[in-house]
Design a protein around this motif. Structure first.
Motif, PDB file in Angstrom:
ATOM      1  N   UNK A 103       0.855  -1.180   0.000  1.00 50.41           N
ATOM      2  CA  UNK A 103       0.000   0.000   0.000  1.00 50.41           C
ATOM      3  C   UNK A 103       0.893   1.233   0.000  1.00 50.41           C
ATOM      4  N   UNK A 104       0.677   2.075  -1.006  1.00 46.58           N
ATOM      5  CA  UNK A 104       1.454   3.304  -1.150  1.00 46.58           C
ATOM      6  C   UNK A 104       0.630   4.437  -0.555  1.00 46.58           C
ATOM      7  N   UNK A 105       1.283   5.243   0.244  1.00 46.30           N
ATOM      8  CA  UNK A 105       0.603   6.386   0.848  1.00 46.30           C
ATOM      9  C   UNK A 105       1.534   7.587   0.849  1.00 46.30           C
ATOM     10  N   UNK A 106       0.941   8.736   1.077  1.00 52.64           N
ATOM     11  CA  UNK A 106       1.679   9.992   1.042  1.00 52.64           C
ATOM     12  C   UNK A 106       1.488  10.692   2.376  1.00 52.64           C
ATOM     13  N   UNK A 107       2.575  10.980   3.055  1.00 56.00           N
ATOM     14  CA  UNK A 107       2.527  11.739   4.302  1.00 56.00           C
ATOM     15  C   UNK A 107       3.424  12.958   4.140  1.00 56.00           C
ATOM     16  N   UNK A 108       2.820  14.124   4.258  1.00 52.00           N
ATOM     17  CA  UNK A 108       3.564  15.386   4.134  1.00 52.00           C
ATOM     18  C   UNK A 108       4.372  15.461   2.843  1.00 52.00           C
ATOM     19  N   UNK A 113       5.578   3.239   1.474  1.00 50.58           N
ATOM     20  CA  UNK A 113       4.783   2.041   1.243  1.00 50.58           C
ATOM     21  C   UNK A 113       4.817   1.161   2.478  1.00 50.58           C
ATOM     22  N   UNK A 114       3.766   0.381   2.609  1.00 49.69           N
ATOM     23  CA  UNK A 114       3.659  -0.547   3.727  1.00 49.69           C
ATOM     24  C   UNK A 114       2.799  -1.722   3.290  1.00 49.69           C
ATOM     25  N   UNK A 115       2.526  -2.611   4.220  1.00 52.28           N
ATOM     26  CA  UNK A 115       1.692  -3.769   3.901  1.00 52.28           C
ATOM     27  C   UNK A 115       0.328  -3.639   4.585  1.00 52.28           C
ATOM     28  N   UNK A 116      -0.634  -4.422   4.157  1.00 52.90           N
ATOM     29  CA  UNK A 116      -1.996  -4.306   4.687  1.00 52.90           C
ATOM     30  C   UNK A 116      -2.108  -4.515   6.199  1.00 52.90           C
ATOM     31  N   UNK A 117      -1.325  -5.415   6.763  1.00 54.09           N
ATOM     32  CA  UNK A 117      -1.433  -5.678   8.205  1.00 54.09           C
ATOM     33  C   UNK A 117      -0.956  -4.479   9.015  1.00 54.09           C
ATOM     34  N   UNK A 118       0.014  -3.738   8.491  1.00 53.81           N
ATOM     35  CA  UNK A 118       0.493  -2.552   9.198  1.00 53.81           C
ATOM     36  C   UNK A 118      -0.595  -1.485   9.252  1.00 53.81           C
TER      37      UNK A 118
END
Length: 152
Positions: A103-108, A113-118
């Motif tokens: 999962x790719x996300x944008x913070x600031x 990227x991280x995984x679904x369980x995180x």
């Protein structure tokens, strides 16, 4: 994750049933001791975090976040969490259909990227953190909190 979420929902339901015993004015009473201000705001904030991480980032949906003032009662909060439950089930279905997905996300402005369980772990631990605040705030307002632990 799905089995664990069932336990989360059971605990949440106990909290929401307890909140039904709190006077409506007390639900929205602001307290400077807690960052979101009121029991209602804390509950909506918890739902917003599910909307943000599970909906917006996990499922890449265009999410309209629930505003604190748009919620006037515990009945409306229960409906809000019903929507959160549907969103979370959709997330589980998506994750189960896409093993190994990142999962790719944008913070600031920084992409990560991280995984679904995180993501899932983040939203449920966040919920329990604020559940403790809600129970503490209710105690400050003169109520006797109930046991909302997973194992009671």
């Amino acid at each position: 994750m799905e089995e664990q979420y069932e336990l989360i929902k059971q605990s949440r339901n106990i909290l929401l049933e307890y909140c039904m015993t709190i006077f409506p004015d007390d639900l929205t009473m602001e307290s400077s001791s807690f960052g979101r201000g009121s029991i209602r705001n804390l509950l909506v904030h918890v739902a917003n975090v599910y909307e943000f991480w599970i909906g917006k980032h996990g499922l890449k949906k265009d999410i309209k976040f629930t505003l604190y003032d748009s919620i006037d009662s515990i009945h409306e909060i229960k409906r809000l969490f019903s929507t959160v439950d549907q969103l979370t089930q959709e997330y589980f279905d998506y994750v189960n259909s896409n093993p190994g997905i990142e999962i790719i996300y944008d913070i600031n402005g920084i992409k990560k990227k991280t995984n679904p369980i995180t993501i899932f772990t983040h939203v449920i631990t966040h919920e329990f953190h604020h559940k403790g605040q809600i129970l503490s705030l209710s105690r400050q307002l003169g109520y006797k909190p109930v046991d909302t632990d997973i194992i009671r």
